[in-house]
Structures are given as C-alpha cells and as structure tokens.
Design a protein around this motif. Structure first.
Motif, PDB file in Angstrom:
ATOM      1  N   ARG A  19     -50.277 -35.543  17.040  1.00  0.00           N
ATOM      2  CA  ARG A  19     -49.370 -34.768  15.778  1.00  0.00           C
ATOM      3  C   ARG A  19     -47.837 -35.085  15.166  1.00  0.00           C
ATOM      4  O   ARG A  19     -47.528 -35.335  14.054  1.00  0.00           O
ATOM      5  CB  ARG A  19     -49.538 -33.369  16.383  1.00  0.00           C
ATOM      6  N   LEU A  20     -47.833 -35.707  17.156  1.00  0.00           N
ATOM      7  CA  LEU A  20     -45.755 -36.371  16.377  1.00  0.00           C
ATOM      8  C   LEU A  20     -46.743 -37.392  15.360  1.00  0.00           C
ATOM      9  O   LEU A  20     -45.489 -38.219  14.732  1.00  0.00           O
ATOM     10  CB  LEU A  20     -45.589 -36.827  17.721  1.00  0.00           C
ATOM     11  N   GLU A  21     -47.385 -38.484  15.678  1.00  0.00           N
ATOM     12  CA  GLU A  21     -47.798 -40.214  15.216  1.00  0.00           C
ATOM     13  C   GLU A  21     -48.188 -39.201  14.221  1.00  0.00           C
ATOM     14  O   GLU A  21     -47.549 -40.185  12.980  1.00  0.00           O
ATOM     15  CB  GLU A  21     -49.123 -40.314  16.008  1.00  0.00           C
ATOM     16  N   LEU A  22     -48.751 -38.209  13.296  1.00  0.00           N
ATOM     17  CA  LEU A  22     -49.052 -38.337  11.333  1.00  0.00           C
ATOM     18  C   LEU A  22     -47.601 -37.037  11.104  1.00  0.00           C
ATOM     19  O   LEU A  22     -47.797 -36.865  10.009  1.00  0.00           O
ATOM     20  CB  LEU A  22     -50.346 -37.252  11.847  1.00  0.00           C
ATOM     21  N   GLY A  23     -46.850 -37.344  12.027  1.00  0.00           N
ATOM     22  CA  GLY A  23     -45.475 -36.690  11.312  1.00  0.00           C
ATOM     23  C   GLY A  23     -45.798 -35.059  11.336  1.00  0.00           C
ATOM     24  O   GLY A  23     -44.763 -34.679  10.617  1.00  0.00           O
ATOM     25  N   GLU A  24     -46.291 -34.332  11.794  1.00  0.00           N
ATOM     26  CA  GLU A  24     -47.010 -33.050  11.292  1.00  0.00           C
ATOM     27  C   GLU A  24     -45.526 -32.497  13.138  1.00  0.00           C
ATOM     28  O   GLU A  24     -45.206 -31.217  11.955  1.00  0.00           O
ATOM     29  CB  GLU A  24     -48.191 -32.586  12.164  1.00  0.00           C
ATOM     30  N   GLU A  25     -44.966 -32.656  13.982  1.00  0.00           N
ATOM     31  CA  GLU A  25     -44.237 -32.471  14.046  1.00  0.00           C
ATOM     32  C   GLU A  25     -43.368 -33.734  14.372  1.00  0.00           C
ATOM     33  O   GLU A  25     -43.607 -34.916  14.251  1.00  0.00           O
ATOM     34  CB  GLU A  25     -44.928 -31.901  15.800  1.00  0.00           C
ATOM     35  N   SER A  26     -42.077 -33.378  14.559  1.00  0.00           N
ATOM     36  CA  SER A  26     -40.794 -34.035  14.354  1.00  0.00           C
ATOM     37  C   SER A  26     -41.397 -33.983  16.585  1.00  0.00           C
ATOM     38  O   SER A  26     -40.566 -34.989  16.373  1.00  0.00           O
ATOM     39  CB  SER A  26     -39.627 -33.385  14.448  1.00  0.00           C
TER      40      SER A  26
END
Length: 89
Positions: A19-26
């Motif tokens: 999720r971090l890699e995909l930018g879904e979460e900062s």
C-alpha cells in the motif's frame, strides 16, 4: 495515515508495504494497545549526484581532466626530489 495494531502489522506486513509502494498510504502507524509506537513510511533513495559536493566545496579540485593532469609534472618532480634524498616513495 493508517493505524494498525502490532498483531495485524506482523501478519499483514507485505500488504502494508505494498500500500505504501502504490501510494495508497503515505504512512502506516503501528500501535501497541492503542498507543502509537512505530511508523512505516515509503523509502526515498538519497540523491547520488552531488551528494558529496558540500564535502569537496572547500578543496581546490581541478574541474577538467586537462587541469587535473597539468599537475603531473610537479608530482613527478616531487618524487624525483625524494628519490635524490634517499626517501622511498
């Protein structure tokens, strides 16, 4: 910002990182008993170009190959002088 408890973070680490890699979460905050104890953030690689420029700023380093090689004669003379004095280079 996503907050997860320690148990969920251990069992779902791969999906949290994704999720971090995909930018879904900062960032992902990991909590123990509801108290935040750690933070996961995406890694940003340091810039390599000019990384040491501030270290070299005060040094008189030649900017071109020609300027660098111009000192070869002085270096050779120094080696010759030390050889005449019996000093090993």
């Amino acid at each position: 910002m996503l907050m997860v408890n320690m148990h969920d973070a251990k069992s779902k680490l791969s999906s949290l990182v994704e999720r971090l890699e995909l930018g879904e979460e900062s960032e992902v905050v990991i909590a123990r008993n509801g108290t935040p104890v750690a933070r996961l953030v995406p890694f940003t690689a340091p810039r390599r170009i000019g990384a040491a420029r501030h270290l070299l700023a005060g040094l008189d380093i030649p900017a071109t190959v020609e300027a660098f090689n111009a000192g070869d004669g002085a270096i050779a003379a120094d080696f010759d002088a030390s050889a005449r004095q019996g000093l090993a280079p």
